[in-house]
Design a protein around this motif. Structure first.
Motif, PDB file in Angstrom:
ATOM      1  N   PRO A 354      -1.529 -11.869   8.362  1.00 48.33           N
ATOM      2  CA  PRO A 354      -0.208 -12.054   7.760  1.00 48.33           C
ATOM      3  C   PRO A 354       0.505 -10.710   7.576  1.00 48.33           C
ATOM      4  O   PRO A 354      -0.133  -9.664   7.631  1.00 48.33           O
ATOM      5  N   ARG A 355       1.806 -10.794   7.330  1.00 42.77           N
ATOM      6  CA  ARG A 355       2.577  -9.567   7.121  1.00 42.77           C
ATOM      7  C   ARG A 355       2.040  -8.838   5.891  1.00 42.77           C
ATOM      8  O   ARG A 355       1.807  -9.435   4.846  1.00 42.77           O
ATOM      9  N   LEU A 356       1.847  -7.531   6.045  1.00 42.71           N
ATOM     10  CA  LEU A 356       1.188  -6.755   4.990  1.00 42.71           C
ATOM     11  C   LEU A 356       2.105  -6.503   3.801  1.00 42.71           C
ATOM     12  O   LEU A 356       3.253  -6.082   3.958  1.00 42.71           O
ATOM     13  N   ALA A 357       1.580  -6.728   2.601  1.00 41.21           N
ATOM     14  CA  ALA A 357       2.269  -6.330   1.377  1.00 41.21           C
ATOM     15  C   ALA A 357       2.223  -4.806   1.291  1.00 41.21           C
ATOM     16  O   ALA A 357       1.190  -4.195   1.555  1.00 41.21           O
ATOM     17  N   THR A 358       3.340  -4.192   0.911  1.00 45.02           N
ATOM     18  CA  THR A 358       3.379  -2.726   0.891  1.00 45.02           C
ATOM     19  C   THR A 358       4.517  -2.231   0.009  1.00 45.02           C
ATOM     20  O   THR A 358       5.414  -2.996  -0.366  1.00 45.02           O
ATOM     21  N   VAL A 359       4.467  -0.959  -0.328  1.00 42.42           N
ATOM     22  CA  VAL A 359       5.554  -0.302  -1.048  1.00 42.42           C
ATOM     23  C   VAL A 359       6.454   0.357  -0.009  1.00 42.42           C
ATOM     24  O   VAL A 359       6.003   1.209   0.757  1.00 42.42           O
ATOM     25  N   LEU A 360       7.707  -0.050   0.018  1.00 42.02           N
ATOM     26  CA  LEU A 360       8.652   0.523   0.987  1.00 42.02           C
ATOM     27  C   LEU A 360       9.219   1.823   0.427  1.00 42.02           C
ATOM     28  O   LEU A 360       9.826   1.831  -0.649  1.00 42.02           O
ATOM     29  N   THR A 361       9.018   2.915   1.143  1.00 39.72           N
ATOM     30  CA  THR A 361       9.530   4.224   0.702  1.00 39.72           C
ATOM     31  C   THR A 361      10.567   4.718   1.706  1.00 39.72           C
ATOM     32  O   THR A 361      10.316   4.694   2.917  1.00 39.72           O
ATOM     33  N   PRO A 362      11.725   5.176   1.238  1.00 36.07           N
ATOM     34  CA  PRO A 362      12.811   5.619   2.131  1.00 36.07           C
ATOM     35  C   PRO A 362      12.575   7.040   2.649  1.00 36.07           C
ATOM     36  O   PRO A 362      13.219   7.993   2.221  1.00 36.07           O
ATOM     37  N   ARG A 363      11.649   7.182   3.575  1.00 39.08           N
ATOM     38  CA  ARG A 363      11.210   8.515   4.010  1.00 39.08           C
ATOM     39  C   ARG A 363      12.296   9.280   4.771  1.00 39.08           C
ATOM     40  O   ARG A 363      12.522  10.466   4.534  1.00 39.08           O
ATOM     41  N   GLU A 364      12.958   8.601   5.714  1.00 35.34           N
ATOM     42  CA  GLU A 364      13.993   9.293   6.482  1.00 35.34           C
ATOM     43  C   GLU A 364      15.164   9.688   5.586  1.00 35.34           C
ATOM     44  O   GLU A 364      15.707  10.788   5.709  1.00 35.34           O
ATOM     45  N   ARG A 365      15.520   8.809   4.692  1.00 34.78           N
ATOM     46  CA  ARG A 365      16.593   9.130   3.741  1.00 34.78           C
ATOM     47  C   ARG A 365      16.192  10.320   2.866  1.00 34.78           C
ATOM     48  O   ARG A 365      17.011  11.191   2.568  1.00 34.78           O
TER      49      ARG A 365
END
Length: 400
Positions: A354-365
């Motif tokens: 299944p799609r992985l649960a994760t913390v989305l971090t705005p790295r490029e920004r």
């Protein structure tokens, strides 16, 4: 003298380096070749011709053109100027700002630069001018996708502003960071972007002496030297752990690698959430770098140490995906038998099942904002200071 004269005539016709052809066509003695090629030559004996004497033949490997191991002389500004018929200063002015010369002249200079293969030497400018139009970036890893994304954001800003980005890698080693910083400062960089908060006394002294703008990334909480842009790693880990617990899991184990400062911050957030829920936190860590195989290895170790483990919170997506692969190998269903969450939101988290649960971090920004703040300070804007929090987002996916 006759043989030497023949040699000179043959060279004029065939070229100096085609000695093998010359020697075979005119039976040039080795002594004559040795006169013009004093380096030691390998010889091979040939049986005699019945008159009591054999012959010495020169190994053709010693007659081939020598490979150049020294740098070639590069074209200089004067070469370009002579080609176009202008002054060296005009070429220099074009290289600094093409709009400062006429359109017709721009085209001629561009053609000459291309034909000559001119390579600018910026070192003298960088060492002598007040500004170098270059910034340094110190990265702890060149294989971690996190920092590739950050660097992409940095260069989106610096390229547009006409700044060069000098990148150095230090492998999460503070002593190596100090050595790399010393090297970057030797190029008279205008500012530097750092990715860690822990620095050696030598690094801190050099930054103070250099007196250039400094910005640190990846963290918006830990005290910074001057400016910082990032997010709260502790709070992000705490919220991700809470999301796992809300699904009914009670034996969540934290998997960490590398043991860098952000891995330990995430562990702190995980432990905080577990204790707030009245649960006992357990961590399984390794000093090696993160990888899919490391994630599989850490899952197996967690199962061995804590057999009741029903969920995992991983310091990054690499470990989480590796743990998912290991669950598939063991025949464990995710999330029914083992819930898994990662950190950072890499592209692979969107395509695993299944799609992985994760913390989305705005790295490029984060990279863009860090570069923008640094260039603004370089340009004289002293209003920017302190830390900028760019936030994060919890993506529950389907794996918890």
């Amino acid at each position: 003298m006759v043989m030497i004269t023949i040699y000179m005539l043959a060279v004029a016709r065939y070229g100096k380096h085609d000695i093998a052809h010359i020697a075979s066509s005119i039976a040039l003695p080795a002594c004559v070749l040795a006169f013009f090629y004093p380096q030691k030559m390998a010889t091979t004996s040939v049986p005699g011709d019945g008159r009591g004497k054999g012959k010495k033949l020169i190994d053709s490997a010693y007659l081939r053109p020598q490979v150049h191991t020294m740098k070639k002389k590069r074209p200089v500004l004067q070469d370009v100027a002579d080609r176009v018929g202008i002054t060296k200063m005009t070429v220099s002015r074009y290289l600094r700002d093409p709009d400062r010369v006429s359109a017709a002249l721009r085209d001629k200079i561009a053609v000459a630069l291309d034909e000559l293969g001119y390579i600018p030497n910026r070192a003298p400018d960088m060492l002598s001018n007040a500004t170098s139009r270059a910034i340094g970036v110190l990265l702890p890893s060149l294989t971690n996708q996190v920092f590739a994304d950050v660097l992409r954001g940095i260069e989106a800003v610096t390229d547009k502003a006409g700044y060069q980005t000098l990148v150095a890698h230090f492998g999460y080693n503070p002593e190596k960071e100090e050595r790399q910083l010393r090297s970057l400062l030797g190029w008279n960089i205008d500012g530097v972007i750092l990715t860690e908060r822990t620095h050696t006394p030598g690094t801190l002294r050099m930054l103070e002496v250099a007196g250039i703008p400094v910005i640190e990334m990846m963290d918006s909480v830990t005290p910074c030297l001057d400016m910082a842009v990032g997010f709260d790693n502790v709070e992000a880990a705490r919220q991700m752990t809470q999301a796992i617990l809300r699904k009914g899991h009670r034996y969540t184990v934290y998997l960490g690698a590398r043991l860098d400062e952000r891995t330990l911050q995430k562990q702190q957030g995980y432990e905080q959430a577990m204790r707030e829920a009245g649960l006992t936190p357990h961590s399984v860590m390794m000093e090696d770098a993160s990888s899919f195989s490391a994630g599989a290895q850490l899952l197996c170790e967690a199962q061995k140490r804590y057999p009741a483990t029903d969920s995992l919170f991983c310091t990054n997506d690499d470990l989480a995906v590796g743990a998912m692969f290991e669950c598939q190998r063991q025949g464990l269903q995710v999330p029914q038998q083992m819930a898994i969450a990662g950190f950072h939101g890499h592209d692979i988290t969107q395509v695993v099942t299944p799609r992985l649960a994760t913390v989305l971090t705005p790295r490029e920004r984060m990279g863009r904002e860090a570069a923008t703040m640094l260039l603004a300070r370089i340009g004289g804007d002293c209003t920017l200071s302190g830390m900028r929090d760019i936030g994060f987002e919890i993506a529950e996916g389907g794996s918890i």
